[in-house]
Design an enzyme around this catalytic site. Structure first.
Site, PDB file in Angstrom:
ATOM      1  N   ASN A  43      56.614 -23.946 -56.111  1.00 21.98           N
ATOM      2  CA  ASN A  43      57.090 -23.619 -54.770  1.00 21.98           C
ATOM      3  C   ASN A  43      56.675 -22.179 -54.472  1.00 21.98           C
ATOM      4  O   ASN A  43      57.284 -21.240 -54.976  1.00 21.98           O
ATOM      5  CB  ASN A  43      58.622 -23.769 -54.719  1.00 21.98           C
ATOM      6  N   LYS A  62      56.923 -20.622 -51.754  1.00 21.37           N
ATOM      7  CA  LYS A  62      57.773 -19.990 -50.727  1.00 21.37           C
ATOM      8  C   LYS A  62      56.865 -19.311 -49.687  1.00 21.37           C
ATOM      9  O   LYS A  62      55.808 -19.849 -49.395  1.00 21.37           O
ATOM     10  CB  LYS A  62      58.775 -19.044 -51.387  1.00 21.37           C
ATOM     11  N   HIS A 118      66.144 -27.056 -50.052  1.00 18.06           N
ATOM     12  CA  HIS A 118      66.066 -25.887 -50.941  1.00 18.06           C
ATOM     13  C   HIS A 118      67.209 -24.930 -50.610  1.00 18.06           C
ATOM     14  O   HIS A 118      67.612 -24.806 -49.445  1.00 18.06           O
ATOM     15  CB  HIS A 118      64.713 -25.189 -50.777  1.00 18.06           C
ATOM     16  N   GLU A 135      67.287 -21.840 -50.247  1.00 23.23           N
ATOM     17  CA  GLU A 135      66.979 -20.843 -49.214  1.00 23.23           C
ATOM     18  C   GLU A 135      67.099 -21.460 -47.816  1.00 23.23           C
ATOM     19  O   GLU A 135      67.494 -20.791 -46.867  1.00 23.23           O
ATOM     20  CB  GLU A 135      65.591 -20.233 -49.473  1.00 23.23           C
ATOM     21  N   GLU A 187      68.728 -26.760 -58.941  1.00 22.34           N
ATOM     22  CA  GLU A 187      68.423 -25.335 -58.872  1.00 22.34           C
ATOM     23  C   GLU A 187      69.716 -24.555 -58.623  1.00 22.34           C
ATOM     24  O   GLU A 187      70.144 -24.418 -57.459  1.00 22.34           O
ATOM     25  CB  GLU A 187      67.441 -25.057 -57.728  1.00 22.34           C
ATOM     26  N   GLY A 247      65.295 -16.690 -58.597  1.00 22.07           N
ATOM     27  CA  GLY A 247      64.722 -15.364 -58.361  1.00 22.07           C
ATOM     28  C   GLY A 247      65.511 -14.230 -58.994  1.00 22.07           C
ATOM     29  O   GLY A 247      65.308 -13.067 -58.650  1.00 22.07           O
ATOM     30  N   SER A 269      64.322 -19.289 -62.184  1.00 17.60           N
ATOM     31  CA  SER A 269      63.827 -18.343 -63.201  1.00 17.60           C
ATOM     32  C   SER A 269      63.151 -19.030 -64.386  1.00 17.60           C
ATOM     33  O   SER A 269      63.312 -18.583 -65.525  1.00 17.60           O
ATOM     34  CB  SER A 269      64.952 -17.413 -63.653  1.00 17.60           C
TER      35      SER A 269
HETATM   36  P1  13P Z   1      62.260 -18.746 -59.131  1.00 15.91           P
HETATM   37  O1  13P Z   1      61.439 -19.538 -60.121  1.00 15.91           O
HETATM   38  O2  13P Z   1      61.506 -17.598 -58.535  1.00 15.91           O
HETATM   39  O3  13P Z   1      63.600 -18.376 -59.682  1.00 15.91           O
HETATM   40  O4  13P Z   1      62.529 -19.736 -57.887  1.00 15.91           O
HETATM   41  C1  13P Z   1      63.033 -20.996 -58.135  1.00 15.91           C
HETATM   42  C2  13P Z   1      62.941 -21.774 -56.891  1.00 15.91           C
HETATM   43  O5  13P Z   1      63.622 -21.510 -55.934  1.00 15.91           O
HETATM   44  C3  13P Z   1      61.982 -22.885 -56.857  1.00 15.91           C
HETATM   45  O6  13P Z   1      62.183 -23.686 -55.745  1.00 15.91           O
END
Ligand code: 13P
Length: 261
Positions: free
Chosen positions: A11, A13, A102, A104, A173, A179, A219
């Protein structure tokens, strides 16, 4: 336990430029061909770049086993929905996957379960494969409400009137792990993955529960993928930050395979 094909999804983003797409896919494809496990046969790889990058991504991945996904899609085929991405057009451009729900999207853009359900139905109407994200916040985990929250987020599958087993992937997740550099421990991930698998069994069928891949995200890095993948209900990863470089994304895939021999 039925053998589920591992899935490694990137992903991106809102990162990277359109001009990064072709070289990234060419480099990744070259490296994937050198691996012991064979992409497509033993595992699958999906790259989900921003919407602006999808066409070149689909183009660059032709003649490779790399698949392309969108990071969201609208709830209708077309119409007056400024800023939305039509699932019908995703299909038209041969983008086969879409990430929905997701954290976010849920937290920054206030997408609730009802909205995600609309997107899910529209995606499935177009035969897209969906990676549905679920996961609890830190206060929810501290309040011992993890499975309650995940169960509520899964309810939309019941409302979608039947799940196409080959077009559903669930990604667990935990919001506190996204993150932050702090991943769920393998035991924490396994506990929730097992809960999700049991939920699929009691709400749908044995086969839905056995076939659905459950990814972990939050992560994930090359140095924790082997341990996480050692758990029986972890079928792959949804990777954010570490998917932005071929070397770290590949490191995650390589190390994950070590855990399964
Ligand atoms: P990170 O791997 O940067 O923690 O992000 C995970 C994520 O949101 C994947 O969709």
């Amino acid at each position: 336990m039925s053998k589920r094909k591992f899935l490694f999804a990137a992903n991106w983003k809102m990162n990277k430029r359109v001009s990064d797409v072709a070289p990234f896919i060419a480099d990744l494809n070259r490296e994937l061909e050198l691996l012991k496990g064979k992409v497509a046969q033993d595992f699958e790889v999906v790259i989900a770049p921003p919407a602006t990058h999808l066409l070149p991504a689909v183009d660059s991945s032709k003649n490779t086993a790399i698949q392309i996904g969108a990071q969201n899609c609208g709830h209708a085929k077309s119409g007056a929905f400024t800023g939305e991405i039509s699932p019908q057009v995703l299909k038209e451009i041969h983008c086969e996957w879409v990430i929905l729900g997701h954290s976010e999207r849920r937290h920054l853009y206030l997408e609730d379960d009802a909205r995600i359900l609309g997107r899910l139905k529209a995606a499935w109407d177009e035969q897209l494969k969906v990676i549905l994200c679920v996961g609890e916040t830190l206060p929810e985990r501290k309040g011992q409400r993890t499975t309650q929250v995940v169960e509520r987020q899964l309810q939309i599958l019941r409302e979608a009137s039947g799940i196409p087993e080959d077009r559903l992937v669930v990604a667990y997740e935990p919001v506190w792990a996204i993150g932050t550099g702090e991943n769920a421990t393998p035991d924490q991930a396994q506990e929730v993955h097992q809960f999700i698998r049991n939920w699929l069994k009691s709400n749908f069928s044995n086969s839905a529960s056995e076939k659905t891949r459950i990814l972990y995200g939050g992560s994930v890095k090359p140095d924790n993928s082997q341990e996480l993948m050692g758990k029986p209900d972890v079928d792959g990863f949804l990777v954010g930050g570490a998917s932005l470089e071929v070397s770290s994304f590949l490191g995650i895939i390589k190390n994950a395979f070590k855990s399964r021999g």
